[in-house]
Design an enzyme around this catalytic site. Structure first.
Site, PDB file in Angstrom:
ATOM      1  N   ASN A  33       0.829  -1.203   0.000  1.00 13.92           N
ATOM      2  CA  ASN A  33       0.000   0.000   0.000  1.00 13.92           C
ATOM      3  C   ASN A  33       0.871   1.265   0.000  1.00 13.92           C
ATOM      4  O   ASN A  33       0.466   2.290  -0.567  1.00 13.92           O
ATOM      5  CB  ASN A  33      -0.952  -0.001   1.186  1.00 13.92           C
TER       6      ASN A  33
ATOM      7  N   MET B  82       2.414  -3.159  12.014  1.00 16.72           N
ATOM      8  CA  MET B  82       1.898  -4.196  12.906  1.00 16.72           C
ATOM      9  C   MET B  82       2.201  -3.918  14.373  1.00 16.72           C
ATOM     10  O   MET B  82       2.706  -4.776  15.107  1.00 16.72           O
ATOM     11  CB  MET B  82       2.449  -5.563  12.483  1.00 16.72           C
TER      12      MET B  82
ATOM     13  N   LEU C  68      -1.090   1.161  18.206  1.00 16.84           N
ATOM     14  CA  LEU C  68      -0.687   2.508  18.574  1.00 16.84           C
ATOM     15  C   LEU C  68      -1.229   2.880  19.952  1.00 16.84           C
ATOM     16  O   LEU C  68      -2.345   2.506  20.316  1.00 16.84           O
ATOM     17  CB  LEU C  68      -1.199   3.503  17.539  1.00 16.84           C
TER      18      LEU C  68
ATOM     19  N   HIS D 277      -7.704  -1.394   6.433  1.00 17.27           N
ATOM     20  CA  HIS D 277      -7.995  -2.670   7.075  1.00 17.27           C
ATOM     21  C   HIS D 277      -8.700  -3.574   6.064  1.00 17.27           C
ATOM     22  O   HIS D 277      -9.633  -3.128   5.384  1.00 17.27           O
ATOM     23  CB  HIS D 277      -8.903  -2.442   8.295  1.00 17.27           C
TER      24      HIS D 277
ATOM     25  N   ASP E 121      -8.858  -0.149  14.936  1.00 16.86           N
ATOM     26  CA  ASP E 121      -9.707  -0.333  13.748  1.00 16.86           C
ATOM     27  C   ASP E 121     -11.112   0.233  13.936  1.00 16.86           C
ATOM     28  O   ASP E 121     -12.058  -0.221  13.280  1.00 16.86           O
ATOM     29  CB  ASP E 121      -9.800  -1.825  13.357  1.00 16.86           C
TER      30      ASP E 121
ATOM     31  N   GLU F 153      -7.600  -2.559  -2.193  1.00 10.44           N
ATOM     32  CA  GLU F 153      -6.923  -1.676  -1.237  1.00 10.44           C
ATOM     33  C   GLU F 153      -6.059  -0.655  -1.963  1.00 10.44           C
ATOM     34  O   GLU F 153      -6.018   0.520  -1.604  1.00 10.44           O
ATOM     35  CB  GLU F 153      -6.028  -2.494  -0.295  1.00 10.44           C
TER      36      GLU F 153
END
Length: 211
Positions: free
Chosen positions: A25, A101, A104, A120, A156, A185
């Site tokens: 991405n 990964m 936060l 996501h 998320d 994505e």
């Protein structure tokens, strides 16, 4: 009490990408910026994994990169404070998580409220967290997809910017479903960043309007 409203800036911006893996991405965002489809530049690529393929890809593209070893910090917040310091040094306007990964901390989320995005591989709020294709297949859903959202303290669960829908086929495996979602994505993440720097995203509470 009036509702807090955030409107994204209309300007040429600077992007920091945080990643832990291959960074596909990141590549989609960088290529869109290089092609002029996004009014921004990728200024900085950061990773918590020294050997992340995404870091190598960024170096090949002539971008500034940085790795900081999490093991050198006593806790997650101290680590995130160092990451925030490094991002701020580079006068970044938007942080894009691209397969980063690490969960936060609230500190990081507060410091970059409405200035950090994540993607996501599911239709949030369904299936947050990890192993989402496995969950989709186990639940027998007919559709999955991807969601770009602003980062929030709940994992998320930030305000949703864009979503795309991918049918779940009868013979899908976790890998085949993930591969088809990844194609989508790469479309909606650069589009979300584009909208951000066009000043077209308005956040009111949990809702994002595209102006």
């Amino acid at each position: 009490m009036s509702e807090e409203v955030f409107v994204s800036p209309r300007k040429r911006g600077r992007i920091a990408v945080l990643l832990s893996g291959r960074g596909s991405n990141f590549k989609a965002i960088h290529e869109a910026a290089e092609a002029g489809r996004i009014n921004a530049e990728v200024a900085f690529v950061f990773s918590n994994v020294d050997g992340a393929p995404g870091l190598a890809a960024a170096r090949e593209r002539g971008l500034e990169t940085l790795f900081i070893n999490p093991r050198l910090y006593p806790n997650r917040e101290e680590y995130d404070k160092e990451v925030v310091r490094e991002v701020r040094k580079r006068h970044v306007d938007l942080v894009c998580l691209a397969g980063y990964m690490r969960i936060l901390t609230p500190y990081f989320c507060r410091e970059f409220k409405n200035r950090a995005m994540n993607i996501h591989p599911a239709l949030l709020p369904a299936f947050p967290g990890l192993h989402v294709q496995k969950k989709a297949l186990e639940w027998g859903v007919r559709f999955s997809g991807a969601t770009v959202h602003f980062v929030a303290e709940d994992v998320d669960m930030g305000p949703i910017i864009l979503q795309t829908v991918v049918p779940v086929l009868q013979d899908d495996t976790e890998d085949t479903l993930a591969d088809r979602i990844l194609v989508e994505e790469h479309k909606i993440y650069p589009e979300s960043v584009k909208l951000y720097f066009e000043g077209r995203l308005e956040v009111r509470g949990r809702r994002v309007a595209i102006r």
